[in-house]
Design a protein around this motif. Structure first.
Motif, PDB file in Angstrom:
ATOM      1  N   ILE A  31       0.785  -1.164   0.005  1.00 34.19           N
ATOM      2  CA  ILE A  31      -0.110   0.043  -0.147  1.00 34.19           C
ATOM      3  C   ILE A  31       0.884   1.142   0.112  1.00 34.19           C
ATOM      4  N   ASP A  32       0.652   2.269  -0.994  1.00 32.64           N
ATOM      5  CA  ASP A  32       1.499   3.062  -1.248  1.00 32.64           C
ATOM      6  C   ASP A  32       1.784   4.314   0.293  1.00 32.64           C
ATOM      7  N   ARG A  33       0.801   4.330   1.017  1.00 25.19           N
ATOM      8  CA  ARG A  33       0.848   5.326   2.006  1.00 25.19           C
ATOM      9  C   ARG A  33       1.794   4.428   3.153  1.00 25.19           C
ATOM     10  N   TYR A  34       1.584   3.527   3.322  1.00 25.42           N
ATOM     11  CA  TYR A  34       2.413   2.833   4.334  1.00 25.42           C
ATOM     12  C   TYR A  34       3.713   2.418   3.844  1.00 25.42           C
ATOM     13  N   GLU A  35       4.062   2.062   2.427  1.00 22.07           N
ATOM     14  CA  GLU A  35       5.466   2.087   1.943  1.00 22.07           C
ATOM     15  C   GLU A  35       6.227   3.085   1.894  1.00 22.07           C
ATOM     16  N   LEU A  36       5.643   4.403   1.850  1.00 21.80           N
ATOM     17  CA  LEU A  36       6.173   6.088   1.738  1.00 21.80           C
ATOM     18  C   LEU A  36       6.414   6.074   3.201  1.00 21.80           C
ATOM     19  N   GLU A  37       5.758   5.635   4.124  1.00 27.77           N
ATOM     20  CA  GLU A  37       6.348   5.845   5.424  1.00 27.77           C
ATOM     21  C   GLU A  37       7.681   4.999   5.859  1.00 27.77           C
TER      22      GLU A  37
END
Length: 311
Positions: A54-60
């Protein structure tokens, strides 16, 4: 609602990128801008290699490494990098969601656009956080060379091989297995090219059968490898030449010869200045006939593990 200075700067940089001529946009990036984009490319590819969810969590999870590179980069280079990356996404057919719909709801053929979009999103998010989250002890520098690269620096490289081989001597082929270790001094010429030179020692045991008896004679080598390494983000490709000295357990007098080898590997992000990598290698060695023994040829292949230390 007040508009943050970062949003204004980002919007301005994108507007300028649309108004300037194409030949100006094609100007090469500054060293700091190039180093930042290379670092972010590697951070994104390393995360994708381990499985993107999931983009949001990978960015984090990528943010600490991204900020470490961004905080070392001057403000102008950061914004120039964002502009350049936005153009890259556009040139590849972005936005990616629109390209996905046009592609019939398939990601096939969109890997470059997807990677460029992830780099753009990571850079955008890191820019938002930088004013509040950049450590006070990191001072941005126009001379920033990147953290996830060997470019423009010396490194020490420890490498070990586990190998299988086929040795030919006097018309007889014998299989064997062994290992070696080597220490190389590297010099990064750019983000893409590194030269390495050093010392190597190793050996192997052969499987030899004589009159119903199985023996495991030992043989040893020493070499001074010279390696040209080409780097493509997380992938690296080695071409190697080396003078080699060969001797056996039963006869310690050396034979001199040479080696040609290739290797392919994948590296990870740096951990406390060390960049681990792993791959496979294939090489051939030839030792011409001399007063000690007849000609010897060795074909070797196997796994290689390395540690690149930015000392």
């Amino acid at each position: 609602m007040p508009v943050s200075p970062l949003r204004i700067a980002t919007a301005f940089s994108l507007l300028v990128s649309l108004l300037i001529p194409e030949n100006a946009a094609a100007e090469p990036p500054t060293p700091a801008e190039s180093a930042l984009l290379h670092d972010l490319d590697k951070i994104v590819e390393s995360k994708a290699n381990s499985g993107w969810k999931i983009d949001r969590y990978e960015l984090e999870t990528m943010m600490p490494d991204a900020l470490q590179s961004l905080c070392n980069t001057p403000e102008t280079a950061r914004l120039d990098a964002l502009t350049r990356q936005a153009r890259e996404v556009e040139s590849l057919g972005g936005p990616v969601a629109e390209a996905y719909r046009k592609n019939g709801g398939k990601l096939s053929g969109l890997s470059d656009l997807l990677a460029a979009t992830r780099v753009h999103d990571l850079l955008t998010e890191a820019l938002k956080r930088a004013p509040a989250e950049c450590p006070f002890w990191i001072t941005p520098s126009p001379a920033f060379r990147g953290l996830q690269t060997d470019a423009h620096r010396f490194t020490l490289n420890l490498e070990t091989d586990g190998l299988f081989l086929l040795r030919r001597r006097e018309g007889t082929f014998l299989p064997g297995a062994g290992g070696l270790g080597r220490l190389l001094l590297g010099r990064g010429l750019s983000e893409r090219w590194t030269m390495l030179f050093g010392l190597e020692f190793g050996g192997w045991a052969l499987i030899e059968q004589n009159e119903g008896e199985t023996n495991f004679p030992l043989e040893f080598i020493g070499a001074t490898p010279f390696v040209v390494r080409h780097v493509r983000t997380t992938w690296q490709f080695d071409l190697e030449l080396a003078p080699v000295v060969f001797l056996t357990q039963s006869d310690l007098r050396p034979s001199a010869g040479g080696r040609v080898g290739v290797a392919v590997g994948v590296s990870t992000l740096r951990i406390r200045g060390i960049m681990p990598w792993a791959g496979v290698q294939l090489s051939t060695e030839f030792f011409p006939e001399n007063g000690v023994r007849g000609s010897v040829m060795v074909l070797k292949g196997g796994a290689r593990v390395g540690f690149d230390w930015d000392f």
